[in-house]
Design a protein around this motif. Structure first.
Motif, short mmCIF file in Angstrom:
data_model
loop_
_atom_site.label_atom_id
_atom_site.label_comp_id
_atom_site.label_asym_id
_atom_site.label_seq_id
_atom_site.Cartn_x
_atom_site.Cartn_y
_atom_site.Cartn_z
N TYR A 52 25.52 -5.82 59.03
CA TYR A 52 25.15 -7.14 58.52
C TYR A 52 24.29 -7.87 59.54
CZ TYR A 52 25.78 -11.68 56.19
OH TYR A 52 25.58 -12.87 55.54
N GLN A 53 23.10 -8.30 59.11
CA GLN A 53 22.21 -9.05 59.98
C GLN A 53 21.71 -10.30 59.25
OE1 GLN A 53 19.87 -5.22 60.78
NE2 GLN A 53 19.64 -6.26 62.75
N THR A 54 21.26 -11.29 60.03
CA THR A 54 20.85 -12.56 59.42
C THR A 54 19.42 -12.93 59.81
OG1 THR A 54 21.73 -13.88 61.26
CG2 THR A 54 23.23 -13.40 59.43
N PHE A 55 18.80 -13.75 58.96
CA PHE A 55 17.47 -14.29 59.24
C PHE A 55 17.52 -15.81 59.08
CE2 PHE A 55 17.50 -12.96 54.74
CZ PHE A 55 17.06 -14.10 54.08
N ASP A 56 16.51 -16.50 59.63
CA ASP A 56 16.51 -17.96 59.59
C ASP A 56 15.51 -18.53 58.59
OD1 ASP A 56 14.34 -17.11 61.01
OD2 ASP A 56 14.59 -18.49 62.69
N ILE A 57 14.43 -17.79 58.31
CA ILE A 57 13.48 -18.24 57.30
C ILE A 57 13.04 -17.05 56.44
CG2 ILE A 57 12.58 -20.19 58.64
CD1 ILE A 57 10.17 -18.49 59.37
N ASN A 58 12.66 -17.35 55.19
CA ASN A 58 12.24 -16.30 54.26
C ASN A 58 11.11 -15.45 54.82
OD1 ASN A 58 13.59 -16.40 51.49
ND2 ASN A 58 13.13 -18.58 51.79
N GLU A 59 10.14 -16.13 55.45
CA GLU A 59 8.93 -15.44 55.88
C GLU A 59 9.21 -14.38 56.93
OE1 GLU A 59 7.76 -18.76 53.51
OE2 GLU A 59 9.19 -18.61 55.17
N SER A 60 10.16 -14.63 57.83
CA SER A 60 10.48 -13.64 58.85
C SER A 60 11.12 -12.41 58.23
CB SER A 60 11.40 -14.23 59.92
OG SER A 60 12.66 -14.60 59.38
N MET A 61 11.97 -12.62 57.23
CA MET A 61 12.57 -11.50 56.51
C MET A 61 11.50 -10.70 55.79
SD MET A 61 13.30 -10.58 53.14
CE MET A 61 13.25 -12.17 52.32
N LEU A 62 10.59 -11.41 55.11
CA LEU A 62 9.54 -10.74 54.36
C LEU A 62 8.64 -9.91 55.28
CD1 LEU A 62 7.97 -10.28 51.72
CD2 LEU A 62 6.71 -12.38 52.21
N THR A 63 8.29 -10.45 56.43
CA THR A 63 7.42 -9.74 57.37
C THR A 63 8.06 -8.43 57.84
OG1 THR A 63 6.40 -11.79 58.13
CG2 THR A 63 6.24 -9.89 59.59
N GLU A 64 9.36 -8.48 58.11
CA GLU A 64 10.05 -7.27 58.56
C GLU A 64 9.97 -6.16 57.52
OE1 GLU A 64 13.62 -7.14 60.73
OE2 GLU A 64 13.63 -9.28 61.19
N ILE A 65 10.00 -6.54 56.25
CA ILE A 65 9.95 -5.54 55.19
C ILE A 65 8.52 -5.16 54.85
CG2 ILE A 65 10.46 -5.12 52.76
CD1 ILE A 65 12.98 -6.90 53.21
N GLU A 66 7.67 -6.16 54.65
CA GLU A 66 6.30 -5.90 54.22
C GLU A 66 5.47 -5.22 55.30
OE1 GLU A 66 3.05 -8.29 51.55
OE2 GLU A 66 4.15 -9.43 53.07
N VAL A 67 5.63 -5.67 56.54
CA VAL A 67 4.84 -5.13 57.65
C VAL A 67 5.62 -4.07 58.43
CG1 VAL A 67 3.59 -5.69 59.77
CG2 VAL A 67 3.58 -7.31 57.85
N GLY A 68 6.89 -4.38 58.71
CA GLY A 68 7.70 -3.48 59.53
C GLY A 68 8.36 -2.35 58.77
N HIS A 69 8.35 -2.41 57.43
CA HIS A 69 8.96 -1.39 56.58
C HIS A 69 10.43 -1.16 56.95
CE1 HIS A 69 4.80 0.55 55.49
NE2 HIS A 69 4.86 -0.75 55.26
N GLU A 70 11.14 -2.22 57.29
CA GLU A 70 12.55 -2.11 57.63
C GLU A 70 13.35 -1.63 56.43
OE1 GLU A 70 14.22 -2.38 60.39
OE2 GLU A 70 12.55 -2.96 61.70
N ASP A 71 14.37 -0.82 56.68
CA ASP A 71 15.10 -0.17 55.59
C ASP A 71 16.38 -0.90 55.21
OD1 ASP A 71 16.43 0.43 57.96
OD2 ASP A 71 17.02 2.44 57.31
N TYR A 72 16.31 -2.22 55.10
CA TYR A 72 17.48 -2.95 54.61
C TYR A 72 17.76 -2.54 53.17
CZ TYR A 72 16.67 -5.91 58.69
OH TYR A 72 16.49 -6.37 59.97
N ASP A 73 19.04 -2.50 52.83
CA ASP A 73 19.43 -2.10 51.48
C ASP A 73 19.59 -3.29 50.54
OD1 ASP A 73 19.68 0.73 52.13
OD2 ASP A 73 21.44 0.13 53.30
N VAL A 74 20.03 -4.42 51.09
CA VAL A 74 20.23 -5.63 50.29
C VAL A 74 19.67 -6.82 51.07
CG1 VAL A 74 21.86 -7.15 49.13
CG2 VAL A 74 22.34 -4.71 49.26
#
Length: 428
Positions: A52-74
């Motif tokens: 379980y990990q947390t983020f503080d703003i939507n954009e930082s979460m989006l960047t990790e997935i869109e740019v970083g291709h992070e493999d979060y499941d939910v």
């Protein structure tokens, strides 16, 4: 958060038995989260470990997935980010058919929420990709000791000279824009020339300019731009009002009550935005099975109640158990029409009006949308509003600091001069 939630055991390298959840901070009851592995084992016969990990703003979460291709499941983005991710093909469908019908809790989400979510796309069935988690409105938290409720019936209150230096403004340009644009076009709305949905969905240079003019004119009334500390300042009685979210308002009301301070919340008559956060499975997820089960698990009414109690926001779940839970709290003086949420028979429910607005308020609310190509223009407008002048409070603080620096420097020069004279005297 309990250590077990973050533990990296032998399953960590085995993504088939690891579920990676990425959520807002303080946005889930720990007991609900920690009980998921046992429930999953009971349902599927398989083990799973939750990372379980947390983020503080939507954009930082989006960047990790869109740019970083992070493999979060939910993940748990807000509505405009869900809309953006749908457009960018960054979400996978939730595998609801994987779960037996008798334990399929997805349908507990209020049809009202499902309908609002569907406004995010004209080509996709949005409920295939996301399930609502929490929702709320935007309005004013205020201190009745200093502010008359009648003065806050309009968003135009931010322009009232008697509130100079007394307003905290949420540092969230989309949320602020989407409510102030309703004030800017209030006459056109009244004449039926434009709808609230159109104003919030279709962002144009003209509309941005009108909002900027209003926000700039309100600058002298703004004590500060805040993300989280405004509600805390309200609980201490240090400021009069705060443009904020309903969940933060309820938190502030509860906290202030313990300190002997009364606060309240109001949604102005021009209308507001209605916002949502929802569970999604991002494109690079590696455990879609556990992710689908987890989202289903979050829709269990008992879990929804625990999460609401912990977070202070309102669950998107509208099952009979939630309605009964509300009815058991016989503490509200006026009945509300909640038929939009709980169904046609819920026309006289005694509920918290901050968390469950009356239908008359919801009828004046519009869903926020992704700004698309206009996002950059909104950011520029927001930076101009915040940066082209300082609030009186900030000016005062800066002047005091500068005076202190100047006085300190002068004293140092005088002391150095005296020290040099003494040294010369001793040399003689």
């Amino acid at each position: 958060m309990m250590a077990a939630v973050f533990a990296m055991s032998s399953f960590a390298a085995d993504r088939e038995h690891t579920l990676k959840v990425y959520n807002w901070a303080d946005y889930i009851d720990e007991d609900v989260l920690n009980a998921f592995p046992a429930w999953y084992k009971e349902m599927t016969g398989e083990d799973v470990e939750v990372i379980y990990q947390t983020f503080d703003i939507n954009e930082s979460m989006l960047t990790e997935i869109e740019v970083g291709h992070e493999d979060y499941d939910v993940i748990c983005p807000s509505e405009y980010i869900i809309e953006r991710m749908l457009k960018a093909n960054l979400l996978k469908k939730i595998n609801k058919e994987l779960i037996p019908e008798e334990v399929r809790y997805f349908d507990n989400v209020a049809p009202f929420v499902v309908d609002k979510f569907q406004q995010m796309s004209e080509t996709e069935n949005v409920s295939d990709y996301t399930v609502g988690y929490m929702w709320g409105t935007t309005g004013f938290i205020y201190n009745p000791k200093f502010v008359n409720r009648e003065d806050l019936r309009s968003w135009g209150a931010i322009l009232d000279p008697k509130f100079e230096g007394k307003i905290y403004m949420k540092d969230a340009f989309r949320d602020v824009y989407s409510v102030i644009v309703l004030y800017a076009y209030r006459e056109e709305i009244a004449r039926g020339q434009v709808s609230r949905d159109d104003l919030v969905r279709n962002i144009t240079p003209e509309r941005i300019a009108r909002v900027e003019e209003i926000l700039t004119a309100a600058k002298e009334n703004i004590a500060g731009w805040e993300v989280d500390f405004g509600k805390e300042e309200m609980t201490k009685g240090k400021t009069w009002m705060n443009l904020s979210w309903s969940g933060d308002a309820q938190w502030a009301i509860d906290e202030a009550k313990e300190m002997g301070i009364t606060l309240d919340y109001i949604v102005p008559e021009e209308g507001s935005n209605v916002w949502f956060d929802g569970w999604c499975i991002p494109k690079y997820a590696k455990n879609e099975k556990a992710a689908s089960w987890f989202i289903d698990y979050m829709c269990i009414p008992a879990n929804a109640i625990k999460n609401m109690d912990f977070i202070g926001y309102v669950s998107c779940i509208a099952s009979p158990e939630i309605r009964a839970w509300i009815d058991d709290r016989k503490e509200w003086p006026e009945a509300l029409d909640l038929s939009y949420f709980f169904g046609e028979n819920a026309i006289d429910v005694y509920a918290n009006p901050v968390l469950y607005p009356d239908k008359s308020i919801i009828d004046r609310c519009a869903l926020m949308h992704d700004a698309g190509d206009m996002n950059e223009e909104l950011v520029k407008m927001w930076n101009r509003v915040k940066g082209d002048n300082l609030s009186p409070l900030m000016v005062g603080v800066i002047i005091v600091v500068l005076l202190c620096i100047i006085i300190f420097a002068v004293v140092q020069v005088i002391n150095n001069h005296k020290q040099q004279k003494l040294q010369r005297k001793h040399k003689r």
